[in-house]
Design an enzyme around this catalytic site. Sequence first.
Site, PDB file in Angstrom:
ATOM      1  CG  ASN A 216      -0.122  -0.207   2.562  1.00  0.00           C
ATOM      2  OD1 ASN A 216       0.615   0.851   2.851  1.00  0.00           O
ATOM      3  ND2 ASN A 216      -0.340  -1.175   3.416  1.00  0.00           N
ATOM      4  CE  LYS A 346      -8.968  -2.714  13.059  1.00  0.00           C
ATOM      5  NZ  LYS A 346      -7.685  -2.948  12.171  1.00  0.00           N
TER       6      LYS A 346
HETATM    7  O1  C5P Z   1      -6.377  -0.971   8.364  1.00  0.00           O
HETATM    8  P1  C5P Z   1      -7.155  -0.816   9.365  1.00  0.00           P
HETATM    9  O2  C5P Z   1      -8.121   0.735   8.963  1.00  0.00           O
HETATM   10  O3  C5P Z   1      -7.933  -1.642   9.847  1.00  0.00           O
HETATM   11  O4  C5P Z   1      -6.231  -0.172  10.514  1.00  0.00           O
HETATM   12  C1  C5P Z   1      -6.486   0.425  11.692  1.00  0.00           C
HETATM   13  C2  C5P Z   1      -5.580   0.112  12.780  1.00  0.00           C
HETATM   14  O5  C5P Z   1      -5.490  -1.411  12.989  1.00  0.00           O
HETATM   15  C3  C5P Z   1      -4.200   0.426  12.765  1.00  0.00           C
HETATM   16  O6  C5P Z   1      -3.667   0.916  13.986  1.00  0.00           O
HETATM   17  C4  C5P Z   1      -3.330  -0.583  12.138  1.00  0.00           C
HETATM   18  O7  C5P Z   1      -1.938  -0.588  12.577  1.00  0.00           O
HETATM   19  C5  C5P Z   1      -3.869  -1.677  12.749  1.00  0.00           C
HETATM   20  N1  C5P Z   1      -3.947  -3.036  11.976  1.00  0.00           N
HETATM   21  C6  C5P Z   1      -3.310  -3.954  12.426  1.00  0.00           C
HETATM   22  N2  C5P Z   1      -3.167  -5.313  11.653  1.00  0.00           N
HETATM   23  C7  C5P Z   1      -4.002  -5.435  10.571  1.00  0.00           C
HETATM   24  C8  C5P Z   1      -4.764  -4.293  10.330  1.00  0.00           C
HETATM   25  C9  C5P Z   1      -4.798  -2.974  10.661  1.00  0.00           C
HETATM   26  O8  C5P Z   1      -2.408  -4.184  13.627  1.00  0.00           O
HETATM   27  N3  C5P Z   1      -3.957  -6.444  10.150  1.00  0.00           N
END
Ligand code: C5P
Length: 405
Positions: A216, A346
Amino acid sequence: MPDDPARDPLTGARILLGVTGSVAAYKTPDLVRRLRGAGAEVRVVLSRGGCEFVTPLALQSVSGEPVRTELLDPTEESAMDHIALARWADRLLVAPASADSLARLSQGRADDLLGAVYLATDAPVSVAPGMNHRMWAHPATRRNADQLADDGVDRIGPAAGDQACGEEGEGRMAEPEVIVEHLRRHLAPKPLAGRRVLVTAGPTREPVDPVRFLSNRSTGKMGYAVAAAAAELGGEVTLVTGPTHLRDPEEITVVPVETAEAMAATVRDRLSEADLFAAVAAVSDHRPEERLASKRKGKEAFELALTPTPDILAEAAGRNDRPLILGFAAETESALASGRDKRRAKGGDYLAVNDISRPDAGFGTETNRLTLIGPEGEQALPFGSKREVARALLKRLATELAGRA
Ligand code: C5P
């Protein structure tokens, strides 16, 4: 604004820069610009040797102040004498400090302006040695450097690497940005002293075959800014980072990883030691189900099966031994509403939301605009550079940690 939490600790600091006769003096106009860019006031004392490598006019242009070279110059002494100059300084920085200047300062000689100012100032002194590696390794130089350390002088570097003389070894002056960061850390408050901070940063790469991957647009800038700000505020920082083009921050343990799985495994191992976990990485949510052993060939259409990666933040939030957790969310639509949902889904304590559809926030930009969603509500942080925003954010979390202890 004296108590602006985003403010660079160098703002308003009066730095007296002594430039001596080492080829690294050519980097000092850049050093002065960076110090002033951080908000410091800079005056320069240039030794006779220093004048051979950089001109007074160049340093005057970038510092915006007259540059002094001689101890007994009647016109200069009438404007600001060497005692007034010594009193003016909040810090004396000698960069580059040549082998000769280390010898002179360690002996307390006052037969030139820099030597006299050094003896006359109460301000803390930092030296950034810069010389040929054999000169640095010589017992006489080491003795002088040790003597200065005994006298309370702080040392920055020198670094190892290739040298202007064509040789390689330890002796290069620390890079200007490293010197600035070092001074910044000296001046900063330390609300995270004794705290261990784990940060993830950058993108991940999920391999398709030996040459291709899914990734990304993350550059790692925000995660690195969080790590640097945490170290500035006294934290002991581990940065788990996907591939970026950024320089490793000084005095931070950097663990480079490539995939989401590797990042997750590293965080799993280190989470229980941390007091704060900041998940700043843009982790791939999916990876190719299988990784081809050899490069895929041919032009026909094909389907790539994807499988979810571990959610590092959610996993950490679910652990009993978890530290304080800060997540990040880069959103393109209804940023705040999505952020609230994400925090709920989360877990974790805080979520910093940025609207990456704005040109001044998000991937690759130098600035950011965050709203912090936490147990006590929502707070828009002042707009600023990623470092400023990270500093304000971490001060907020340091207060929260102090409350818990
Ligand atoms: O990608 P996303 O918007 O879901 O990310 C939100 C938070 O979750 C961020 O802090 C990112 O570092 C974390 N994250 C993670 N592991 C993933 C996807 C996202 O720790 N596989």
